[in-house]
Design a protein around this motif. Structure first.
Motif, mmCIF file in Angstrom:
data_model
loop_
_atom_site.group_PDB
_atom_site.id
_atom_site.type_symbol
_atom_site.label_atom_id
_atom_site.label_comp_id
_atom_site.label_asym_id
_atom_site.label_seq_id
_atom_site.Cartn_x
_atom_site.Cartn_y
_atom_site.Cartn_z
ATOM 1 N N ALA A 49 0.847 -1.194 0.000
ATOM 2 C CA ALA A 49 0.000 0.000 0.000
ATOM 3 C C ALA A 49 0.880 1.240 0.000
ATOM 4 C CB ALA A 49 -0.922 0.019 1.218
ATOM 5 N N VAL A 50 0.387 2.295 -0.609
ATOM 6 C CA VAL A 50 1.117 3.552 -0.634
ATOM 7 C C VAL A 50 0.119 4.690 -0.469
ATOM 8 C CG1 VAL A 50 1.006 3.743 -3.151
ATOM 9 C CG2 VAL A 50 2.797 4.964 -1.896
ATOM 10 N N ILE A 51 0.539 5.755 0.226
ATOM 11 C CA ILE A 51 -0.323 6.906 0.459
ATOM 12 C C ILE A 51 0.466 8.178 0.193
ATOM 13 C CG2 ILE A 51 0.211 6.902 2.948
ATOM 14 C CD1 ILE A 51 -2.696 7.870 3.393
ATOM 15 N N GLY A 52 -0.123 9.041 -0.629
ATOM 16 C CA GLY A 52 0.490 10.317 -0.959
ATOM 17 C C GLY A 52 -0.630 11.243 -1.387
ATOM 18 N N GLY A 53 -0.593 11.662 -2.661
ATOM 19 C CA GLY A 53 -1.730 12.398 -3.181
ATOM 20 C C GLY A 53 -2.945 11.505 -3.301
ATOM 21 N N SER A 54 -2.741 10.233 -3.459
ATOM 22 C CA SER A 54 -3.810 9.233 -3.505
ATOM 23 C C SER A 54 -3.348 8.008 -2.719
ATOM 24 C CB SER A 54 -4.139 8.867 -4.953
ATOM 25 O OG SER A 54 -2.992 8.317 -5.583
ATOM 26 N N THR A 55 -4.262 7.067 -2.613
ATOM 27 C CA THR A 55 -3.950 5.831 -1.887
ATOM 28 C C THR A 55 -4.120 4.646 -2.823
ATOM 29 O OG1 THR A 55 -4.727 6.813 0.173
ATOM 30 C CG2 THR A 55 -4.534 4.419 0.122
ATOM 31 N N ASN A 56 -3.142 3.743 -2.814
ATOM 32 C CA ASN A 56 -3.213 2.568 -3.674
ATOM 33 C C ASN A 56 -2.839 1.322 -2.879
ATOM 34 O OD1 ASN A 56 -3.766 3.650 -6.467
ATOM 35 N ND2 ASN A 56 -1.964 4.831 -5.948
ATOM 36 N N TYR A 57 -3.482 0.217 -3.213
ATOM 37 C CA TYR A 57 -3.244 -1.051 -2.548
ATOM 38 C C TYR A 57 -2.908 -2.131 -3.566
ATOM 39 C CZ TYR A 57 -5.507 1.012 1.550
ATOM 40 O OH TYR A 57 -5.832 1.820 2.614
ATOM 41 N N GLY A 58 -2.086 -3.098 -3.113
ATOM 42 C CA GLY A 58 -1.892 -4.285 -3.919
ATOM 43 C C GLY A 58 -3.187 -5.078 -3.978
ATOM 44 N N ASP A 59 -3.405 -5.792 -5.061
ATOM 45 C CA ASP A 59 -4.670 -6.509 -5.247
ATOM 46 C C ASP A 59 -4.922 -7.525 -4.137
ATOM 47 O OD1 ASP A 59 -4.436 -6.627 -8.889
ATOM 48 O OD2 ASP A 59 -5.254 -5.110 -7.546
ATOM 49 N N SER A 60 -3.879 -8.144 -3.648
ATOM 50 C CA SER A 60 -4.061 -9.218 -2.670
ATOM 51 C C SER A 60 -4.457 -8.728 -1.282
ATOM 52 C CB SER A 60 -2.779 -10.051 -2.572
ATOM 53 O OG SER A 60 -1.701 -9.253 -2.121
#
Length: 119
Positions: A49-60
């Motif tokens: 997972a990463v958080i900055g201007g947006s948030t993204n997660y790995g599919d699993s």
């Protein structure tokens, strides 16, 4: 100059929860993003997972893990719920940041913390 210190790893049973923390310190000017990656022996490091201007997660991990950030403390958290044996890995904290002496942002990594999901 910059240190990322992780905490919160350990052994947990399947279905359990853990919360990882990572605090960045040193000559930091600004942080663009912070995140978590994981790696098991023989495999490439993968995004959790990463958080900055947006948030993204790995599919699993979507729907089970939640990343959050305390900007004032330069700290990122990873709440991991409904853990599975396949979540077992070394979890690494990452920060994309500017130091007080750098023009360009670059990646910094923590030392890693072991998460083991097993009964």
């Amino acid at each position: 100059q910059v240190q990322l210190v992780e905490s919160g790893g350990g052994l947990v049973q399947p279905g359990g929860s853990l919360r990882l923390s990572c605090a960045a310190s040193g000559s930091i000017s600004s942080i663009n993003a912070m995140g978590w990656y994981r790696q098991v022996p023989g495999k490439e490091r993968e995004l959790v997972a990463v958080i900055g201007g947006s948030t993204n997660y790995g599919d699993s991990v979507k729907g089970r893990f939640t990343i959050s950030r305390d900007i004032a403390k330069n700290t990122v958290y990873l709440q991991m719920n409904s853990l599975k044996p396949e979540d077992t890995a070394v979890y690494y904290c990452n920060a994309l940041l500017h130091t007080t002496t750098s023009y360009y942002a670059r990646d910094y990594w923590g030392q890693g913390t072991q998460v083991t999901v097993s009964s």
